[in-house]
Scaffold this active site. Sequence first.
Site, PDB file in Angstrom:
ATOM      1  N   GLY A 112      22.997   3.386  12.954  1.00 27.04           N
ATOM      2  CA  GLY A 112      21.593   3.127  13.258  1.00 27.04           C
ATOM      3  C   GLY A 112      20.645   3.158  12.080  1.00 27.04           C
ATOM      4  O   GLY A 112      20.923   2.650  11.013  1.00 27.04           O
ATOM      5  N   GLY A 113      19.511   3.788  12.292  1.00 30.24           N
ATOM      6  CA  GLY A 113      18.484   3.854  11.254  1.00 30.24           C
ATOM      7  C   GLY A 113      18.780   4.945  10.239  1.00 30.24           C
ATOM      8  O   GLY A 113      17.968   5.217   9.359  1.00 30.24           O
ATOM      9  N   LYS A 127      64.465  27.973  35.888  1.00 28.79           N
ATOM     10  CA  LYS A 127      65.514  27.238  36.609  1.00 28.79           C
ATOM     11  C   LYS A 127      66.556  28.198  37.186  1.00 28.79           C
ATOM     12  O   LYS A 127      67.451  27.783  37.904  1.00 28.79           O
ATOM     13  CB  LYS A 127      66.163  26.211  35.685  1.00 28.79           C
ATOM     14  CG  LYS A 127      65.194  25.059  35.400  1.00 28.79           C
ATOM     15  CD  LYS A 127      65.759  24.059  34.435  1.00 28.79           C
ATOM     16  CE  LYS A 127      64.752  22.942  34.205  1.00 28.79           C
ATOM     17  NZ  LYS A 127      64.970  22.268  32.942  1.00 28.79           N
ATOM     18  N   ASP A 152      45.059  16.508  20.838  1.00 25.71           N
ATOM     19  CA  ASP A 152      45.577  17.755  21.392  1.00 25.71           C
ATOM     20  C   ASP A 152      44.455  18.749  21.691  1.00 25.71           C
ATOM     21  O   ASP A 152      44.177  19.084  22.843  1.00 25.71           O
ATOM     22  CB  ASP A 152      46.560  18.397  20.406  1.00 25.71           C
ATOM     23  CG  ASP A 152      47.942  17.758  20.485  1.00 25.71           C
ATOM     24  OD1 ASP A 152      48.258  17.155  21.512  1.00 25.71           O
ATOM     25  OD2 ASP A 152      48.703  17.872  19.518  1.00 25.71           O
ATOM     26  N   ASN A 171      51.359  21.432  30.374  1.00 25.38           N
ATOM     27  CA  ASN A 171      51.332  20.139  29.676  1.00 25.38           C
ATOM     28  C   ASN A 171      52.747  19.676  29.393  1.00 25.38           C
ATOM     29  O   ASN A 171      53.080  19.265  28.289  1.00 25.38           O
ATOM     30  CB  ASN A 171      50.498  20.199  28.379  1.00 25.38           C
ATOM     31  CG  ASN A 171      51.105  21.086  27.323  1.00 25.38           C
ATOM     32  OD1 ASN A 171      51.456  22.227  27.593  1.00 25.38           O
ATOM     33  ND2 ASN A 171      51.218  20.591  26.110  1.00 25.38           N
ATOM     34  N   PHE A 172      53.588  19.748  30.424  1.00 23.02           N
ATOM     35  CA  PHE A 172      54.944  19.225  30.295  1.00 23.02           C
ATOM     36  C   PHE A 172      54.900  17.704  30.356  1.00 23.02           C
ATOM     37  O   PHE A 172      53.908  17.099  30.774  1.00 23.02           O
ATOM     38  CB  PHE A 172      55.816  19.727  31.445  1.00 23.02           C
ATOM     39  CG  PHE A 172      56.137  21.201  31.353  1.00 23.02           C
ATOM     40  CD1 PHE A 172      56.730  21.725  30.212  1.00 23.02           C
ATOM     41  CD2 PHE A 172      55.849  22.046  32.402  1.00 23.02           C
ATOM     42  CE1 PHE A 172      57.029  23.074  30.118  1.00 23.02           C
ATOM     43  CE2 PHE A 172      56.148  23.401  32.322  1.00 23.02           C
ATOM     44  CZ  PHE A 172      56.735  23.916  31.177  1.00 23.02           C
ATOM     45  N   GLN A 216      50.493  22.127  21.460  1.00 17.92           N
ATOM     46  CA  GLN A 216      49.093  22.364  21.081  1.00 17.92           C
ATOM     47  C   GLN A 216      48.052  22.134  22.169  1.00 17.92           C
ATOM     48  O   GLN A 216      47.135  22.946  22.344  1.00 17.92           O
ATOM     49  CB  GLN A 216      48.731  21.505  19.860  1.00 17.92           C
ATOM     50  CG  GLN A 216      47.337  21.776  19.358  1.00 17.92           C
ATOM     51  CD  GLN A 216      46.878  20.942  18.182  1.00 17.92           C
ATOM     52  OE1 GLN A 216      45.705  20.932  17.856  1.00 17.92           O
ATOM     53  NE2 GLN A 216      47.770  20.236  17.511  1.00 17.92           N
ATOM     54  N   GLU A 271      49.857  14.154  19.534  1.00 20.76           N
ATOM     55  CA  GLU A 271      48.525  13.949  18.956  1.00 20.76           C
ATOM     56  C   GLU A 271      48.249  12.519  18.451  1.00 20.76           C
ATOM     57  O   GLU A 271      47.338  11.850  18.908  1.00 20.76           O
ATOM     58  CB  GLU A 271      48.369  14.941  17.793  1.00 20.76           C
ATOM     59  CG  GLU A 271      47.153  14.739  16.911  1.00 20.76           C
ATOM     60  CD  GLU A 271      45.857  15.074  17.609  1.00 20.76           C
ATOM     61  OE1 GLU A 271      45.783  16.126  18.254  1.00 20.76           O
ATOM     62  OE2 GLU A 271      44.904  14.282  17.496  1.00 20.76           O
TER      63      GLU A 271
HETATM   64  N1  COA Z   1      62.562  27.810  31.933  1.00 19.09           N
HETATM   65  C1  COA Z   1      63.421  26.795  32.116  1.00 19.09           C
HETATM   66  N2  COA Z   1      63.171  25.527  31.692  1.00 19.09           N
HETATM   67  C2  COA Z   1      62.004  25.309  31.096  1.00 19.09           C
HETATM   68  C3  COA Z   1      61.044  26.327  30.889  1.00 19.09           C
HETATM   69  C4  COA Z   1      61.366  27.620  31.322  1.00 19.09           C
HETATM   70  N3  COA Z   1      60.533  28.655  31.151  1.00 19.09           N
HETATM   71  N4  COA Z   1      59.983  25.798  30.262  1.00 19.09           N
HETATM   72  C5  COA Z   1      60.241  24.497  30.081  1.00 19.09           C
HETATM   73  N5  COA Z   1      61.467  24.206  30.582  1.00 19.09           N
HETATM   74  C6  COA Z   1      62.147  22.914  30.572  1.00 19.09           C
HETATM   75  C7  COA Z   1      61.478  21.943  31.508  1.00 19.09           C
HETATM   76  O1  COA Z   1      61.892  22.146  32.825  1.00 19.09           O
HETATM   77  C8  COA Z   1      61.904  20.614  30.925  1.00 19.09           C
HETATM   78  O2  COA Z   1      63.240  20.346  31.301  1.00 19.09           O
HETATM   79  P1  COA Z   1      63.706  18.980  32.070  1.00 19.09           P
HETATM   80  O3  COA Z   1      63.226  17.831  31.242  1.00 19.09           O
HETATM   81  O4  COA Z   1      65.188  19.121  32.085  1.00 19.09           O
HETATM   82  O5  COA Z   1      63.098  18.964  33.409  1.00 19.09           O
HETATM   83  C9  COA Z   1      61.878  20.928  29.424  1.00 19.09           C
HETATM   84  O6  COA Z   1      62.024  22.337  29.291  1.00 19.09           O
HETATM   85  C10 COA Z   1      60.547  20.650  28.731  1.00 19.09           C
HETATM   86  O7  COA Z   1      60.198  19.437  28.959  1.00 19.09           O
HETATM   87  P2  COA Z   1      59.195  18.519  28.097  1.00 19.09           P
HETATM   88  O8  COA Z   1      57.808  18.782  28.480  1.00 19.09           O
HETATM   89  O9  COA Z   1      59.710  17.137  28.328  1.00 19.09           O
HETATM   90  O10 COA Z   1      59.384  18.967  26.570  1.00 19.09           O
HETATM   91  P3  COA Z   1      59.669  18.029  25.323  1.00 19.09           P
HETATM   92  O11 COA Z   1      59.779  18.960  24.170  1.00 19.09           O
HETATM   93  O12 COA Z   1      60.812  17.116  25.535  1.00 19.09           O
HETATM   94  O13 COA Z   1      58.357  17.110  25.168  1.00 19.09           O
HETATM   95  C11 COA Z   1      55.990  16.747  24.891  1.00 19.09           C
HETATM   96  C12 COA Z   1      57.207  17.629  24.562  1.00 19.09           C
HETATM   97  C13 COA Z   1      54.783  17.412  24.285  1.00 19.09           C
HETATM   98  C14 COA Z   1      56.168  15.360  24.249  1.00 19.09           C
HETATM   99  C15 COA Z   1      55.844  16.608  26.415  1.00 19.09           C
HETATM  100  O14 COA Z   1      55.824  17.892  26.984  1.00 19.09           O
HETATM  101  C16 COA Z   1      54.610  15.854  26.854  1.00 19.09           C
HETATM  102  O15 COA Z   1      54.548  14.625  26.763  1.00 19.09           O
HETATM  103  N6  COA Z   1      53.590  16.564  27.346  1.00 19.09           N
HETATM  104  C17 COA Z   1      52.379  15.985  27.881  1.00 19.09           C
HETATM  105  C18 COA Z   1      51.470  15.534  26.798  1.00 19.09           C
HETATM  106  C19 COA Z   1      51.126  16.621  25.813  1.00 19.09           C
HETATM  107  O16 COA Z   1      50.635  17.674  26.150  1.00 19.09           O
HETATM  108  N7  COA Z   1      51.334  16.295  24.539  1.00 19.09           N
HETATM  109  C20 COA Z   1      50.818  17.064  23.465  1.00 19.09           C
HETATM  110  C21 COA Z   1      51.632  18.160  23.040  1.00 19.09           C
HETATM  111  S1  COA Z   1      50.707  19.002  21.809  1.00 19.09           S
END
Ligand code: COA
Length: 438
Positions: free
Chosen positions: A260-261, A88, A181, A109-110, A30, A152
């Site tokens: 406040g007021g 990859k 988010d 936002n990974f 999100q 979130e």
């Molecule tokens: N091709 C190949 N691999 C891909 C890819 C693509 N097009 N897109 C994503 N990936 C892989 C990434 O390389 C990663 O792999 P790795 O861990 O082996 O390096 C994986 O998919 C995705 O990683 P991640 O971001 O850790 O996903 P998750 O589902 O485990 O976690 C969150 C989700 C939201 C918790 C995490 O992304 C996060 O904390 N984000 C930052 C905060 C945030 O935005 N949170 C709110 C979300 S609404």
Amino acid sequence: MSKNEPKKAAATEAGKALDGVRILDFTHVQSGPTCTQLLAWFGADVIKIEKPGTGDITRGQLRDIPDVDSLYFTMLNHNKRSIELDTKNPKGKEVLDALIAYCDVLVENFAPGVLDRMGLTWDYIHKLNPRMIVASVKGFGPGPYEDCKVYENVAQCAGGSASTTGFRDGPPLVTGAQIGDSGTGLHLALGIVAALYQRNTTGKGQKVLCAMQDGVLNLARVKLRDQQRLAHGPLKEYRQHSDGLPFGKAVPRSGNDSGGGQPGWILKCKGWETDPDAYIYFITQAPVWEAICDLIGEPGWKTDPGYKTPNARLPKLGAIFARIEQWTMTKTKFEVMEICNAVDIPVGPILSMKEIAEDESLRKTGTVVEVDHPTRGKYLTVGNPIKMSDSASEVKRSPLLGEHTDEILRDVLKFPEKQIEEIKASGATGQAKRMAAE
Ligand code: COA
């Protein structure tokens, strides 16, 4: 725009605010998608990179119709193009590099460390495209929690919102509004636009980081204000004070109090016994106190020294709102709205999502929009809440997974046919795998 890019298409006469800006959208779930959707509404070309076969995980989450992109996904990804790409896979990386050279902004936002593990360090990106802005959402900024994954409600709790939301005798509460988010996505969009503006002078890209904890705290800043006020005495506008209860060391949950007021509270309206949303927010703004007294049948309170001034009223807020509620319970929330607004008393009906979905005025302004989708059919979404006189927002349906893969390889990156065939044969766009399964 990056330096080797082809010339951008001529803008229409009025154009859109971000016409010509190219976004490499590496976001999911999100927070990131909210940001890139806003940029797309302002006219940016947003190219969303998705994992072959599955794409953004939200496509399949909270599904209401089998095998159809969820509303969770569709409502966060309007006006974007989708390319399936395994980043990859070496051939996929080749495409990704070309997109980095082509675009102005990479938004992601990974989880912490993911971009680096893909080989996309700042140095690597900057070498490919020195004008590239790299914008990230993370859960926390640098510090003890920087490596944590965050969703979130984690951000609402860590940003100080949950401890200050709810009733004082109940547990902390998260809010329905997605301040962690969508709120952080909004902050990030502003950071990106500011970085694009600064790039006009510097010619260089920069990193833009929004931590969800910081975004929530920014939205909860009045509570940090109250934390400091607490050192100098009770928070008199909190119901806790009028109820004669002592304050502890931290800002308490304040129920439906406003500040406040202008104290306020949520009051029952006619029908509350059966309708959970038959309520109104009522504000006793000081300048209209006399009008309130007349409406509720307490004209004596206009001159009574115990009620006349905001300070005199503070210790009696509970009793005052109970009296006002006796009046609001005789009217529907819409009747209260009409009667009070006629004499400038600020009130707000508690609108259900059903009422909002059916509200004609929100449809007229494009705040609620009906969109048609090839596999889902018609659905409602929230349009751009930011209205601009010279940059109209048209809401276009979200892309199907990989809908624009060919278009991006051929028309955007202008790869020759042979290269496209090699990329596809490698499975980098997921199609080789699918063809094998057919
Ligand atoms: N091709 C190949 N691999 C891909 C890819 C693509 N097009 N897109 C994503 N990936 C892989 C990434 O390389 C990663 O792999 P790795 O861990 O082996 O390096 C994986 O998919 C995705 O990683 P991640 O971001 O850790 O996903 P998750 O589902 O485990 O976690 C969150 C989700 C939201 C918790 C995490 O992304 C996060 O904390 N984000 C930052 C905060 C945030 O935005 N949170 C709110 C979300 S609404």
